[in-house]
Design an enzyme around this catalytic site. Sequence first.
Site, PDB file in Angstrom:
ATOM      1  N   TYR A   1     -28.388   9.737   2.889  1.00  0.00           N
ATOM      2  CA  TYR A   1     -28.881   8.549   3.593  1.00  0.00           C
ATOM      3  C   TYR A   1     -28.273   8.491   4.989  1.00  0.00           C
ATOM      4  CZ  TYR A   1     -24.614   6.649   1.303  1.00  0.00           C
ATOM      5  OH  TYR A   1     -23.344   6.449   0.824  1.00  0.00           O
TER       6      TYR A   1
ATOM      7  N   ARG B   1     -17.733   3.881   5.160  1.00  0.00           N
ATOM      8  CA  ARG B   1     -16.591   3.298   4.440  1.00  0.00           C
ATOM      9  C   ARG B   1     -15.464   2.853   5.370  1.00  0.00           C
ATOM     10  NH1 ARG B   1     -15.283   4.695  -0.978  1.00  0.00           N
ATOM     11  NH2 ARG B   1     -17.134   5.493  -1.981  1.00  0.00           N
TER      12      ARG B   1
ATOM     13  N   GLU C   1       0.846  -1.201   0.000  1.00  0.00           N
ATOM     14  CA  GLU C   1       0.000   0.000   0.000  1.00  0.00           C
ATOM     15  C   GLU C   1       0.878   1.247   0.000  1.00  0.00           C
ATOM     16  OE1 GLU C   1      -3.259   1.160  -0.214  1.00  0.00           O
ATOM     17  OE2 GLU C   1      -2.330   3.123   0.159  1.00  0.00           O
TER      18      GLU C   1
ATOM     19  N   ASP D   1     -11.154  -0.556  -9.144  1.00  0.00           N
ATOM     20  CA  ASP D   1     -11.094   0.672  -9.947  1.00  0.00           C
ATOM     21  C   ASP D   1      -9.916   0.674 -10.923  1.00  0.00           C
ATOM     22  OD1 ASP D   1     -13.344   1.691  -8.806  1.00  0.00           O
ATOM     23  OD2 ASP D   1     -12.390   3.464  -7.917  1.00  0.00           O
TER      24      ASP D   1
HETATM   25  C1  LIG Z   1     -18.493   9.991  -4.738  1.00  0.00           C
HETATM   26  C2  LIG Z   1     -18.378   8.507  -4.854  1.00  0.00           C
HETATM   27  C3  LIG Z   1     -19.380   7.710  -4.342  1.00  0.00           C
HETATM   28  C4  LIG Z   1     -19.301   6.325  -4.458  1.00  0.00           C
HETATM   29  N1  LIG Z   1     -20.311   5.566  -3.976  1.00  0.00           N
HETATM   30  C5  LIG Z   1     -20.261   4.216  -4.107  1.00  0.00           C
HETATM   31  C6  LIG Z   1     -21.318   3.408  -3.608  1.00  0.00           C
HETATM   32  O1  LIG Z   1     -22.288   3.911  -3.043  1.00  0.00           O
HETATM   33  N2  LIG Z   1     -21.218   2.043  -3.764  1.00  0.00           N
HETATM   34  C7  LIG Z   1     -20.131   1.455  -4.376  1.00  0.00           C
HETATM   35  O2  LIG Z   1     -20.089   0.215  -4.477  1.00  0.00           O
HETATM   36  N3  LIG Z   1     -19.103   2.219  -4.851  1.00  0.00           N
HETATM   37  C8  LIG Z   1     -19.148   3.564  -4.733  1.00  0.00           C
HETATM   38  N4  LIG Z   1     -18.114   4.335  -5.196  1.00  0.00           N
HETATM   39  C9  LIG Z   1     -16.966   3.670  -5.856  1.00  0.00           C
HETATM   40  C10 LIG Z   1     -15.975   3.106  -4.849  1.00  0.00           C
HETATM   41  O3  LIG Z   1     -15.589   4.089  -3.923  1.00  0.00           O
HETATM   42  C11 LIG Z   1     -14.744   2.579  -5.565  1.00  0.00           C
HETATM   43  O4  LIG Z   1     -15.128   1.861  -6.710  1.00  0.00           O
HETATM   44  C12 LIG Z   1     -13.936   1.651  -4.664  1.00  0.00           C
HETATM   45  O5  LIG Z   1     -13.538   2.324  -3.507  1.00  0.00           O
HETATM   46  C13 LIG Z   1     -12.709   1.113  -5.415  1.00  0.00           C
HETATM   47  O6  LIG Z   1     -11.921   0.365  -4.544  1.00  0.00           O
HETATM   48  P1  LIG Z   1     -10.446  -0.063  -4.991  1.00  0.00           P
HETATM   49  O7  LIG Z   1      -9.904  -0.815  -3.831  1.00  0.00           O
HETATM   50  O8  LIG Z   1     -10.487  -0.696  -6.324  1.00  0.00           O
HETATM   51  O9  LIG Z   1      -9.678   1.315  -5.201  1.00  0.00           O
HETATM   52  P2  LIG Z   1      -9.282   2.431  -4.136  1.00  0.00           P
HETATM   53  O10 LIG Z   1     -10.318   2.572  -3.093  1.00  0.00           O
HETATM   54  O11 LIG Z   1      -8.932   3.651  -4.923  1.00  0.00           O
HETATM   55  O12 LIG Z   1      -7.987   1.855  -3.428  1.00  0.00           O
HETATM   56  C14 LIG Z   1      -6.733   1.870  -4.088  1.00  0.00           C
HETATM   57  C15 LIG Z   1      -5.644   1.767  -3.032  1.00  0.00           C
HETATM   58  O13 LIG Z   1      -4.399   1.649  -3.686  1.00  0.00           O
HETATM   59  C16 LIG Z   1      -3.477   2.568  -3.115  1.00  0.00           C
HETATM   60  N5  LIG Z   1      -2.511   2.891  -4.179  1.00  0.00           N
HETATM   61  C17 LIG Z   1      -2.663   3.786  -5.194  1.00  0.00           C
HETATM   62  N6  LIG Z   1      -1.590   3.757  -5.992  1.00  0.00           N
HETATM   63  C18 LIG Z   1      -0.755   2.827  -5.477  1.00  0.00           C
HETATM   64  C19 LIG Z   1       0.526   2.316  -5.878  1.00  0.00           C
HETATM   65  N7  LIG Z   1       1.131   2.772  -6.971  1.00  0.00           N
HETATM   66  N8  LIG Z   1       1.096   1.348  -5.128  1.00  0.00           N
HETATM   67  C20 LIG Z   1       0.479   0.863  -4.006  1.00  0.00           C
HETATM   68  N9  LIG Z   1      -0.718   1.318  -3.591  1.00  0.00           N
HETATM   69  C21 LIG Z   1      -1.340   2.269  -4.323  1.00  0.00           C
HETATM   70  C22 LIG Z   1      -4.314   3.725  -2.636  1.00  0.00           C
HETATM   71  O14 LIG Z   1      -3.649   4.460  -1.628  1.00  0.00           O
HETATM   72  C23 LIG Z   1      -5.549   2.987  -2.124  1.00  0.00           C
HETATM   73  O15 LIG Z   1      -5.397   2.562  -0.801  1.00  0.00           O
HETATM   74  C24 LIG Z   1     -18.169   5.726  -5.099  1.00  0.00           C
HETATM   75  C25 LIG Z   1     -17.145   6.530  -5.589  1.00  0.00           C
HETATM   76  C26 LIG Z   1     -17.242   7.910  -5.479  1.00  0.00           C
HETATM   77  C27 LIG Z   1     -16.135   8.762  -6.040  1.00  0.00           C
END
Ligand SMILES: Cc1cc2nc3c(=O)[nH]c(=O)nc-3n(C[C@H](O)[C@H](O)[C@H](O)COP(=O)(O)OP(=O)(O)OC[C@H]3O[C@@H](n4cnc5c(N)ncnc54)[C@H](O)[C@@H]3O)c2cc1C
Length: 402
Positions: free
Chosen positions: A215, A106, A32, A292
């Site tokens: 909500y 979250r 991370e 993502d």
């Molecule tokens: C306003 C908003 C509302 C949302 N509402 C919802 C909802 O109601 N329901 C839902 O299901 N989804 C929702 N989402 C989407 C959701 O937040 C994301 O899809 C989800 O958090 C993605 O998780 P992730 O672990 O893939 O990515 P992230 O949460 O972005 O985690 C990525 C991690 O990788 C780390 N990182 C980044 N680059 C590097 C690197 N080079 N090396 C090592 N670590 C790194 C970061 O620090 C982070 O900890 C919402 C998004 C937004 C913007």
Amino acid sequence: MTLPVLIAGGGIGGLAAALGLAQKGIATLVLEKASQLGEIGAGIQLGPNAFHAFDALGIGPAARDLAVYIDNLRLMDALTAEEIARIPLDEAFRARFGNPYAVVHRGALHGVLLAACEAHERVTLRTSAAVTGYAQDGTSVTATLASGEAVTGRALIGADGLWSAVRAQLAGDGAPRVSGHTTYRSVIPTEEMPEALRWNAATLWAGPRCHIVHYPLSNWKEFNLVVTYHNDAPEPVAGKPVSHEEVARGFDHVAPLAREVIEKGRDWKHWVLCDRDPILDWTDGRAALLGDAAHPMLQYMAQGACMALEDAVCLADEMGRAGEDPARALESYAARRRLRTARVQLQSREVGTHVYHPEGAHAALRNTIMAAKTPAEWYDTVAWLYGSNGLDGTCATGGADT
Ligand SMILES: Cc1cc2nc3c(=O)[nH]c(=O)nc-3n(C[C@H](O)[C@H](O)[C@H](O)COP(=O)(O)OP(=O)(O)OC[C@H]3O[C@@H](n4cnc5c(N)ncnc54)[C@H](O)[C@@H]3O)c2cc1C
């Protein structure tokens, strides 16, 4: 000694992947970038498909404990303050989809995943470990960290979010697409929420070029506010503080009751939303994308985290059966996930255009179509999404008219 699977990123997707793999007997090392593992203090909506994933990961009870079980999804017209449609999330909904729809904090959700990872002997967590790239041969993959250190594993999962460094190398498809939509977030104590709006619902006020979502959260101690203004913002922004006046500017034209919600917000932070077009290639030998990093989407179907959780379950399923060929397991994982997530990515954009932000005749048409639907018809519309646990890759059934 068997090498661990490296996971770049310890967000919801990365931790879920680590837990899922560990439960299949596979050692994982989460790398991370941040100096601490955590999530922002806002809310998130979770469809039944997220709870199917929690069950598969063995954290269903802990996740259910955190949740506020809302009664309805409500769509309001932000100009008239009249209800357009309401989807009941009652027993009939739960019976149809086998799990509830709920909202959670979250940070608390991330905490459940983190506690489960910390308690698992096959998960190792490292912070201040930003992955900058990778190299591989036929037997292993080596991630390079920003410090210059090289870390070797049997596979690398890029769960490093919207600005994924793993994706930059794997797909090389440049920066994400800036939507021009600015989202402002705030969390307020329940006693400050206008009394008339303390609904046990995920409420969406849809107006011309803007919308408001609220909500209850955290056992009703607070309300989550997420409000969005389509202001053609040109540059990506993530989590920067912003003045109340700037937030209010996008909502001058909405009904007084809807504007009251904006007035209650405080300590606003803003994001300029980005997504990407779906791609077919999520893998490169022993490297693959998840969450993502693989399929960033606008939040208009509230599914980004749900999809990341489903990815984790599917990845664990494939890797658990992989034997000595992780590259093949990763390709099977991507093949099962890519069209389902592509549909959610593309449909999220469409929902933004046709449900969240239209005006004039377009909005009147939305109201007429959405008001005419019965709960049973709504359930049929979302069945492809909520009825799946992510393992079957369902993407081809059910209505697309949301
Ligand atoms: C306003 C908003 C509302 C949302 N509402 C919802 C909802 O109601 N329901 C839902 O299901 N989804 C929702 N989402 C989407 C959701 O937040 C994301 O899809 C989800 O958090 C993605 O998780 P992730 O672990 O893939 O990515 P992230 O949460 O972005 O985690 C990525 C991690 O990788 C780390 N990182 C980044 N680059 C590097 C690197 N080079 N090396 C090592 N670590 C790194 C970061 O620090 C982070 O900890 C919402 C998004 C937004 C913007």
